[in-house]
Design a protein around this motif. Sequence first.
Motif, PDB file in Angstrom:
ATOM      1  N   THR A 261       0.992  -1.255   0.136  1.00  0.00           N
ATOM      2  CA  THR A 261       0.088  -0.032   0.011  1.00  0.00           C
ATOM      3  C   THR A 261       0.961   1.253  -0.050  1.00  0.00           C
ATOM      4  O   THR A 261       0.189   2.286  -0.066  1.00  0.00           O
ATOM      5  CB  THR A 261      -0.868  -0.119   1.211  1.00  0.00           C
ATOM      6  OG1 THR A 261      -0.148   0.032   2.358  1.00  0.00           O
ATOM      7  CG2 THR A 261      -2.047  -0.997   1.166  1.00  0.00           C
ATOM      8  N   ASP A 262       2.262   1.056   0.030  1.00  0.00           N
ATOM      9  CA  ASP A 262       3.188   2.289  -0.022  1.00  0.00           C
ATOM     10  C   ASP A 262       3.724   2.326  -1.384  1.00  0.00           C
ATOM     11  O   ASP A 262       2.864   1.866  -2.626  1.00  0.00           O
ATOM     12  CB  ASP A 262       4.098   2.112   0.861  1.00  0.00           C
ATOM     13  CG  ASP A 262       5.073   0.984   0.806  1.00  0.00           C
ATOM     14  OD1 ASP A 262       4.859   0.124  -0.153  1.00  0.00           O
ATOM     15  OD2 ASP A 262       5.927   0.837   1.859  1.00  0.00           O
ATOM     16  N   GLN A 263       4.615   2.982  -1.639  1.00  0.00           N
ATOM     17  CA  GLN A 263       5.328   3.238  -3.122  1.00  0.00           C
ATOM     18  C   GLN A 263       6.284   1.981  -3.364  1.00  0.00           C
ATOM     19  O   GLN A 263       7.159   2.339  -4.430  1.00  0.00           O
ATOM     20  CB  GLN A 263       6.103   4.332  -2.948  1.00  0.00           C
ATOM     21  CG  GLN A 263       5.302   5.615  -2.446  1.00  0.00           C
ATOM     22  CD  GLN A 263       4.379   5.930  -3.668  1.00  0.00           C
ATOM     23  OE1 GLN A 263       4.393   5.930  -4.965  1.00  0.00           O
ATOM     24  NE2 GLN A 263       2.969   5.830  -3.242  1.00  0.00           N
ATOM     25  N   THR A 264       6.127   0.807  -2.631  1.00  0.00           N
ATOM     26  CA  THR A 264       7.306  -0.204  -3.160  1.00  0.00           C
ATOM     27  C   THR A 264       7.125  -0.693  -4.566  1.00  0.00           C
ATOM     28  O   THR A 264       8.127  -0.609  -5.245  1.00  0.00           O
ATOM     29  CB  THR A 264       6.972  -1.503  -2.162  1.00  0.00           C
ATOM     30  OG1 THR A 264       6.963  -1.159  -0.939  1.00  0.00           O
ATOM     31  CG2 THR A 264       7.861  -2.777  -2.650  1.00  0.00           C
ATOM     32  N   VAL A 265       5.982  -0.807  -5.055  1.00  0.00           N
ATOM     33  CA  VAL A 265       6.104  -1.301  -6.353  1.00  0.00           C
ATOM     34  C   VAL A 265       6.166  -0.433  -7.586  1.00  0.00           C
ATOM     35  O   VAL A 265       7.195  -0.613  -8.351  1.00  0.00           O
ATOM     36  CB  VAL A 265       4.266  -1.672  -6.658  1.00  0.00           C
ATOM     37  CG1 VAL A 265       4.190  -1.764  -8.201  1.00  0.00           C
ATOM     38  CG2 VAL A 265       3.964  -2.991  -6.048  1.00  0.00           C
ATOM     39  N   GLU A 266       5.909   1.264  -7.302  1.00  0.00           N
ATOM     40  CA  GLU A 266       6.464   2.085  -8.284  1.00  0.00           C
ATOM     41  C   GLU A 266       8.003   2.147  -8.055  1.00  0.00           C
ATOM     42  O   GLU A 266       8.550   2.397  -9.295  1.00  0.00           O
ATOM     43  CB  GLU A 266       5.773   3.230  -7.599  1.00  0.00           C
ATOM     44  CG  GLU A 266       6.055   4.610  -8.623  1.00  0.00           C
ATOM     45  CD  GLU A 266       5.354   5.932  -8.156  1.00  0.00           C
ATOM     46  OE1 GLU A 266       5.835   6.914  -8.788  1.00  0.00           O
ATOM     47  OE2 GLU A 266       4.423   5.880  -7.334  1.00  0.00           O
ATOM     48  N   ILE A 267       8.441   2.272  -6.996  1.00  0.00           N
ATOM     49  CA  ILE A 267       9.954   2.617  -6.795  1.00  0.00           C
ATOM     50  C   ILE A 267      10.736   1.246  -7.457  1.00  0.00           C
ATOM     51  O   ILE A 267      11.744   1.391  -8.140  1.00  0.00           O
ATOM     52  CB  ILE A 267      10.422   2.550  -5.530  1.00  0.00           C
ATOM     53  CG1 ILE A 267       9.651   3.848  -4.610  1.00  0.00           C
ATOM     54  CG2 ILE A 267      11.913   2.435  -5.234  1.00  0.00           C
ATOM     55  CD1 ILE A 267       9.883   3.708  -3.290  1.00  0.00           C
ATOM     56  N   ALA A 268      10.146  -0.122  -7.239  1.00  0.00           N
ATOM     57  CA  ALA A 268      10.816  -1.288  -7.820  1.00  0.00           C
ATOM     58  C   ALA A 268      10.516  -1.245  -9.278  1.00  0.00           C
ATOM     59  O   ALA A 268      11.701  -1.580  -9.967  1.00  0.00           O
ATOM     60  CB  ALA A 268      10.259  -2.434  -7.241  1.00  0.00           C
ATOM     61  N   GLY A 269       9.539  -0.738  -9.771  1.00  0.00           N
ATOM     62  CA  GLY A 269       9.551  -0.684 -11.171  1.00  0.00           C
ATOM     63  C   GLY A 269      10.337   0.397 -11.961  1.00  0.00           C
ATOM     64  O   GLY A 269      11.239   0.179 -12.995  1.00  0.00           O
ATOM     65  N   ASN A 270      10.477   1.414 -11.254  1.00  0.00           N
ATOM     66  CA  ASN A 270      11.515   2.408 -11.837  1.00  0.00           C
ATOM     67  C   ASN A 270      12.619   2.313 -11.653  1.00  0.00           C
ATOM     68  O   ASN A 270      13.656   2.919 -12.279  1.00  0.00           O
ATOM     69  CB  ASN A 270      11.055   3.806 -10.952  1.00  0.00           C
ATOM     70  CG  ASN A 270       9.774   4.502 -11.362  1.00  0.00           C
ATOM     71  OD1 ASN A 270       9.143   4.198 -12.389  1.00  0.00           O
ATOM     72  ND2 ASN A 270       9.264   5.340 -10.490  1.00  0.00           N
ATOM     73  N   THR A 271      13.088   1.247 -10.700  1.00  0.00           N
ATOM     74  CA  THR A 271      14.720   1.025 -10.471  1.00  0.00           C
ATOM     75  C   THR A 271      15.080  -0.226 -11.224  1.00  0.00           C
ATOM     76  O   THR A 271      16.196  -0.517 -11.330  1.00  0.00           O
ATOM     77  CB  THR A 271      14.660   0.680  -9.002  1.00  0.00           C
ATOM     78  OG1 THR A 271      14.250   1.390  -7.866  1.00  0.00           O
ATOM     79  CG2 THR A 271      16.311   0.477  -8.555  1.00  0.00           C
ATOM     80  N   GLY A 272      14.120  -0.973 -12.004  1.00  0.00           N
ATOM     81  CA  GLY A 272      14.484  -2.011 -12.995  1.00  0.00           C
ATOM     82  C   GLY A 272      13.848  -3.546 -12.629  1.00  0.00           C
ATOM     83  O   GLY A 272      14.400  -4.249 -13.364  1.00  0.00           O
ATOM     84  N   ALA A 273      13.211  -3.419 -11.780  1.00  0.00           N
ATOM     85  CA  ALA A 273      12.703  -4.774 -11.582  1.00  0.00           C
ATOM     86  C   ALA A 273      11.319  -4.996 -12.227  1.00  0.00           C
ATOM     87  O   ALA A 273      10.586  -4.307 -12.458  1.00  0.00           O
ATOM     88  CB  ALA A 273      12.461  -5.005  -9.629  1.00  0.00           C
ATOM     89  N   GLU A 274      11.047  -6.337 -12.067  1.00  0.00           N
ATOM     90  CA  GLU A 274       9.773  -6.821 -12.751  1.00  0.00           C
ATOM     91  C   GLU A 274       8.804  -7.140 -11.516  1.00  0.00           C
ATOM     92  O   GLU A 274       9.215  -7.939 -10.498  1.00  0.00           O
ATOM     93  CB  GLU A 274       9.730  -7.952 -13.626  1.00  0.00           C
ATOM     94  CG  GLU A 274      10.454  -7.827 -15.141  1.00  0.00           C
ATOM     95  CD  GLU A 274      10.416  -8.763 -15.923  1.00  0.00           C
ATOM     96  OE1 GLU A 274       9.240  -9.422 -16.132  1.00  0.00           O
ATOM     97  OE2 GLU A 274      11.469  -9.660 -16.217  1.00  0.00           O
ATOM     98  N   VAL A 275       7.721  -6.656 -11.385  1.00  0.00           N
ATOM     99  CA  VAL A 275       6.702  -6.731 -10.315  1.00  0.00           C
ATOM    100  C   VAL A 275       5.691  -7.780 -10.606  1.00  0.00           C
ATOM    101  O   VAL A 275       4.775  -7.516 -11.593  1.00  0.00           O
ATOM    102  CB  VAL A 275       6.293  -5.389  -9.639  1.00  0.00           C
ATOM    103  CG1 VAL A 275       5.205  -5.717  -8.367  1.00  0.00           C
ATOM    104  CG2 VAL A 275       7.457  -4.596  -9.487  1.00  0.00           C
ATOM    105  N   PHE A 276       5.652  -8.707  -9.765  1.00  0.00           N
ATOM    106  CA  PHE A 276       4.372  -9.784  -9.714  1.00  0.00           C
ATOM    107  C   PHE A 276       3.542  -9.718  -8.472  1.00  0.00           C
ATOM    108  O   PHE A 276       4.380  -9.442  -7.521  1.00  0.00           O
ATOM    109  CB  PHE A 276       4.864 -11.270 -10.107  1.00  0.00           C
ATOM    110  CG  PHE A 276       5.295 -11.236 -11.468  1.00  0.00           C
ATOM    111  CD1 PHE A 276       4.902 -11.686 -12.599  1.00  0.00           C
ATOM    112  CD2 PHE A 276       6.855 -10.847 -11.519  1.00  0.00           C
ATOM    113  CE1 PHE A 276       5.304 -11.735 -13.789  1.00  0.00           C
ATOM    114  CE2 PHE A 276       7.238 -10.927 -12.891  1.00  0.00           C
ATOM    115  CZ  PHE A 276       6.660 -11.325 -13.925  1.00  0.00           C
ATOM    116  N   GLN A 277       2.524  -9.807  -8.304  1.00  0.00           N
ATOM    117  CA  GLN A 277       1.789  -9.660  -7.172  1.00  0.00           C
ATOM    118  C   GLN A 277       0.939 -10.938  -7.017  1.00  0.00           C
ATOM    119  O   GLN A 277       0.417 -11.600  -7.882  1.00  0.00           O
ATOM    120  CB  GLN A 277       0.680  -8.453  -7.371  1.00  0.00           C
ATOM    121  CG  GLN A 277       1.538  -7.126  -7.066  1.00  0.00           C
ATOM    122  CD  GLN A 277       0.656  -5.915  -6.876  1.00  0.00           C
ATOM    123  OE1 GLN A 277      -0.186  -5.590  -7.488  1.00  0.00           O
ATOM    124  NE2 GLN A 277       0.964  -5.113  -5.931  1.00  0.00           N
TER     125      GLN A 277
END
Length: 298
Positions: free
Chosen positions: A39-55
């Motif tokens: 619910t924080d900025q984890t997903v956005e930061i991860a995507g901008n830093t170069g990771a692929e996000v799966f939930q």
Amino acid sequence: MSEISVIILTYNEEQHIQRCIENVKSFSKDIFLVDSYSTDQTVEIAGNTGAEVFQNKWENNYAKQFNWGLENLPIKTKWILRLDADEYLLPELIDEIKQKLDILPENATGVVFKRRHLFLDKWMKRGTYPVKLLRLFQYKKAVCEQRWMDEHIQLLEGDAIEFEHDFVDHNLNNLSWWTQKHNGYAIREAIDLLDVELGLLGNQESQLQLSKQASAKRRTKYKYAKQPLFWRSFAYFIYRYFFKLGFLEGKEGFLWNFLQGWWYRTLVDAKIYEIKKACGTDKTKIKAFINTEYGLKL
């Protein structure tokens, strides 16, 4: 160097996730987050830093979440690194991985690292260091063992080899967060100890291979589970703080060994005492009690 995929499980890790991802970029082909709907900025930061996000929905089970990642992520590499969001590898370990991974023996399917724990920004050199954990392994040749607490990577085939250098557990949250987290851990640890003592979950010991270090730690835990409540947490603190020289780490060392070695272990025993006082050693009653009082279905 052989290609590596990194898997990181996250939930509300905006304070740590960029540091973690940036740390592994130099040697990883893919960085995957298995996020439990932060619910924080984890997903956005991860995507901008170069990771692929799966939930994937969190079901109160680390092993289940990690194994979901192994089964569902688009992994294309030979090797996988398991890393928590508040962890990072020292430069010496990164260099060691780059230099040694391609020249490992044919039967080496897992690699053990030493964990360096920072508490209140200070390295706890004495008391518990080093904890040795299997964190790098070949894809499809290992899984995360199913336990409520203290789960390890288990090899399906091959052997583990140990590297020389460290990775670091350095959580940046405050002590209020730390105590709340360990309060949550305590009931899970209580379940694990009750399982050792009473066969609560009816599980047979896995035939999969743990590293030598993890196996030794598991044997120690079994011995610990057989000791009297409350006395064992006190004895564990004395062992760490005095015999393992934790007192040489100053105020931070006292707080680390007291809070993590005595307070937390006493809290675990208090929860076991609470459960046994209400249920005795009746396994059916214990499971129902834990489900009702703590919302954990065994």
